[in-house]
Design a protein around this motif. Structure first.
Motif, PDB file in Angstrom:
ATOM      1  N   GLY A 223       0.795  -1.224   0.000  1.00  0.00           N
ATOM      2  CA  GLY A 223       0.000   0.000   0.000  1.00  0.00           C
ATOM      3  C   GLY A 223       0.823   1.268   0.000  1.00  0.00           C
ATOM      4  N   ARG A 224       2.012   1.200  -0.594  1.00  0.00           N
ATOM      5  CA  ARG A 224       2.864   2.391  -0.628  1.00  0.00           C
ATOM      6  C   ARG A 224       2.481   3.295  -1.795  1.00  0.00           C
ATOM      7  N   GLY A 225       2.773   4.574  -1.639  1.00  0.00           N
ATOM      8  CA  GLY A 225       2.440   5.533  -2.686  1.00  0.00           C
ATOM      9  C   GLY A 225       0.969   5.897  -2.666  1.00  0.00           C
ATOM     10  N   SER A 226       0.601   6.772  -3.581  1.00  0.00           N
ATOM     11  CA  SER A 226      -0.796   7.224  -3.644  1.00  0.00           C
ATOM     12  C   SER A 226      -1.664   6.175  -4.326  1.00  0.00           C
ATOM     13  N   GLU A 227      -2.966   6.336  -4.175  1.00  0.00           N
ATOM     14  CA  GLU A 227      -3.897   5.420  -4.844  1.00  0.00           C
ATOM     15  C   GLU A 227      -3.735   5.499  -6.358  1.00  0.00           C
ATOM     16  N   ALA A 228      -3.523   6.718  -6.870  1.00  0.00           N
ATOM     17  CA  ALA A 228      -3.342   6.889  -8.316  1.00  0.00           C
ATOM     18  C   ALA A 228      -2.085   6.160  -8.796  1.00  0.00           C
ATOM     19  N   THR A 229      -1.015   6.206  -7.997  1.00  0.00           N
ATOM     20  CA  THR A 229       0.208   5.500  -8.354  1.00  0.00           C
ATOM     21  C   THR A 229      -0.030   3.996  -8.389  1.00  0.00           C
ATOM     22  N   ARG A 230      -0.735   3.480  -7.380  1.00  0.00           N
ATOM     23  CA  ARG A 230      -0.991   2.035  -7.331  1.00  0.00           C
ATOM     24  C   ARG A 230      -1.890   1.595  -8.479  1.00  0.00           C
ATOM     25  N   GLN A 231      -2.798   2.447  -8.914  1.00  0.00           N
ATOM     26  CA  GLN A 231      -3.624   2.118 -10.078  1.00  0.00           C
ATOM     27  C   GLN A 231      -2.751   1.978 -11.325  1.00  0.00           C
ATOM     28  N   LYS A 232      -1.788   2.876 -11.474  1.00  0.00           N
ATOM     29  CA  LYS A 232      -0.861   2.761 -12.610  1.00  0.00           C
ATOM     30  C   LYS A 232      -0.062   1.470 -12.520  1.00  0.00           C
ATOM     31  N   LEU A 233       0.376   1.129 -11.302  1.00  0.00           N
ATOM     32  CA  LEU A 233       1.171  -0.080 -11.127  1.00  0.00           C
ATOM     33  C   LEU A 233       0.349  -1.341 -11.392  1.00  0.00           C
ATOM     34  N   LEU A 234      -0.945  -1.288 -11.131  1.00  0.00           N
ATOM     35  CA  LEU A 234      -1.810  -2.413 -11.489  1.00  0.00           C
ATOM     36  C   LEU A 234      -1.826  -2.607 -13.007  1.00  0.00           C
ATOM     37  N   CYS A 235      -1.794  -1.513 -13.746  1.00  0.00           N
ATOM     38  CA  CYS A 235      -1.697  -1.609 -15.210  1.00  0.00           C
ATOM     39  C   CYS A 235      -0.370  -2.231 -15.613  1.00  0.00           C
ATOM     40  N   VAL A 236       0.681  -1.899 -14.854  1.00  0.00           N
ATOM     41  CA  VAL A 236       1.989  -2.489 -15.122  1.00  0.00           C
ATOM     42  C   VAL A 236       1.944  -3.995 -14.881  1.00  0.00           C
ATOM     43  N   VAL A 237       1.319  -4.418 -13.779  1.00  0.00           N
ATOM     44  CA  VAL A 237       1.210  -5.843 -13.477  1.00  0.00           C
ATOM     45  C   VAL A 237       0.503  -6.570 -14.611  1.00  0.00           C
ATOM     46  N   GLU A 238      -0.571  -5.965 -15.099  1.00  0.00           N
ATOM     47  CA  GLU A 238      -1.307  -6.577 -16.211  1.00  0.00           C
ATOM     48  C   GLU A 238      -0.408  -6.699 -17.445  1.00  0.00           C
ATOM     49  N   MET A 239       0.370  -5.662 -17.713  1.00  0.00           N
ATOM     50  CA  MET A 239       1.275  -5.686 -18.863  1.00  0.00           C
ATOM     51  C   MET A 239       2.330  -6.780 -18.708  1.00  0.00           C
ATOM     52  N   LEU A 240       2.908  -6.890 -17.510  1.00  0.00           N
ATOM     53  CA  LEU A 240       3.936  -7.891 -17.280  1.00  0.00           C
ATOM     54  C   LEU A 240       3.367  -9.309 -17.282  1.00  0.00           C
ATOM     55  N   ASN A 241       2.148  -9.462 -16.778  1.00  0.00           N
ATOM     56  CA  ASN A 241       1.517 -10.785 -16.767  1.00  0.00           C
ATOM     57  C   ASN A 241       1.306 -11.314 -18.174  1.00  0.00           C
ATOM     58  N   LYS A 242       0.991 -10.413 -19.086  1.00  0.00           N
ATOM     59  CA  LYS A 242       0.738 -10.824 -20.477  1.00  0.00           C
ATOM     60  C   LYS A 242       1.974 -11.436 -21.099  1.00  0.00           C
ATOM     61  N   THR A 243       3.136 -11.020 -20.607  1.00  0.00           N
ATOM     62  CA  THR A 243       4.385 -11.557 -21.156  1.00  0.00           C
ATOM     63  C   THR A 243       5.083 -12.485 -20.185  1.00  0.00           C
ATOM     64  N   ARG A 244       4.392 -12.812 -19.082  1.00  0.00           N
ATOM     65  CA  ARG A 244       4.923 -13.755 -18.078  1.00  0.00           C
ATOM     66  C   ARG A 244       6.233 -13.277 -17.489  1.00  0.00           C
ATOM     67  N   ARG A 245       6.321 -11.951 -17.228  1.00  0.00           N
ATOM     68  CA  ARG A 245       7.543 -11.425 -16.632  1.00  0.00           C
ATOM     69  C   ARG A 245       7.334 -11.125 -15.163  1.00  0.00           C
ATOM     70  N   ILE A 246       6.259 -11.657 -14.573  1.00  0.00           N
ATOM     71  CA  ILE A 246       6.003 -11.450 -13.147  1.00  0.00           C
ATOM     72  C   ILE A 246       5.500 -12.743 -12.539  1.00  0.00           C
TER      73      ILE A 246
END
Length: 246
Positions: A223-246
């Motif tokens: 839960g670090r950073g702002s809510e807006a930052t964590r929302q962006k990072l959720l998009c990053v997780v989705e991007m990395l999951n698509k390529t199996r890099r997480i």
């Protein structure tokens, strides 16, 4: 690139009104007096550029840059104007790098604009520990933005990214996701991953990319950073999951 929370330099054209808000460290230049020396004129244009919707200001800056640069020292001085403002306002880094990319054909006595820009960027990156110790880490975030925008905007003749910058960009982003990172650094990391994520996925070191995925996951879970930052990072997780890099 992570947009700075500071208000940008001006929001109109020409000389700003006295009520305009200016980021600390920058003084708006008065262009209304007698014809300035070429470098002074360029400095004024760079200082007065808006952070957004500044397309109409780009061509005059390019023209002034070419007029001001005749020697290697002048080339370095002109590029330093762009880098210095970016270190104070990370929101300007995208414009600064794009200008240097567009002016890459400019040659002074013996140095091209691209070579001089990358050399000065490297020199500032060497100061990263000094920059990171500052609070708030304004120059560090500006440096990260410059590195990542250089990766996304400066291309080799075959249109591939500059490979030496890939590892540097990854290191910058990982640093901004560390356990002691400030909220500004976390936001910077989130924005820059979304900016250069495709390039990192294509060319990044697999071990570092795995570390990146874990670091992003940790920030979200903790839960670090702002809510807006964590929302962006959720998009990053989705991007990395698509390529199996997480």
């Amino acid at each position: 690139m992570a947009s700075s929370s500071k208000t940008g330099v001006g929001r109109g054209r020409g000389i700003r009104s006295q009520t305009s808000k200016v980021s600390p460290g920058f003084v708006l230049k008065d262009l209304s007096g007698p014809k300035a020396a070429p470098m002074d004129h360029l400095a004024a244009l760079v200082c007065n550029m808006r952070l957004e919707d500044n397309e109409c200001e780009v061509e005059p800056v390019k023209f002034a840059f070419r007029e001001a640069v005749k020697t290697d020292d002048e080339l370095n001085g002109a590029i330093d104007l762009l880098i210095s403002r970016s270190l104070q306002e990370d929101g300007f880094a995208s414009t600064a790098v794009q200008l240097c990319a567009d002016l890459s054909d400019v040659v002074a006595e013996s140095v091209t604009c691209r070579s001089a820009f990358l050399k000065l960027l490297q020199a500032n990156y060497r100061k990263k520990e000094e920059f990171r110790r500052e609070r708030p880490p304004v120059k560090w975030i500006g440096c990260v933005a410059l590195v990542c925008h250089s990766l996304s905007k400066i291309r080799m003749p075959d249109n591939s990214p500059m490979m030496p910058i890939v590892d540097t960009a990854l290191d910058c982003i990982l640093s901004c996701l560390g356990s002691v990172a400030t909220a500004q650094e976390l936001e910077c990391a989130a924005v820059q991953i979304l900016n250069v994520g495709d390039i990192l996925l294509a060319y990044g070191n697999s071990n570092k990319m795995s570390s990146l995925g874990q670091a992003v996951f940790d920030v979200i879970i903790e839960g670090r950073g702002s809510e807006a930052t964590r929302q962006k990072l959720l998009c990053v997780v989705e991007m990395l999951n698509k390529t199996r890099r997480i």
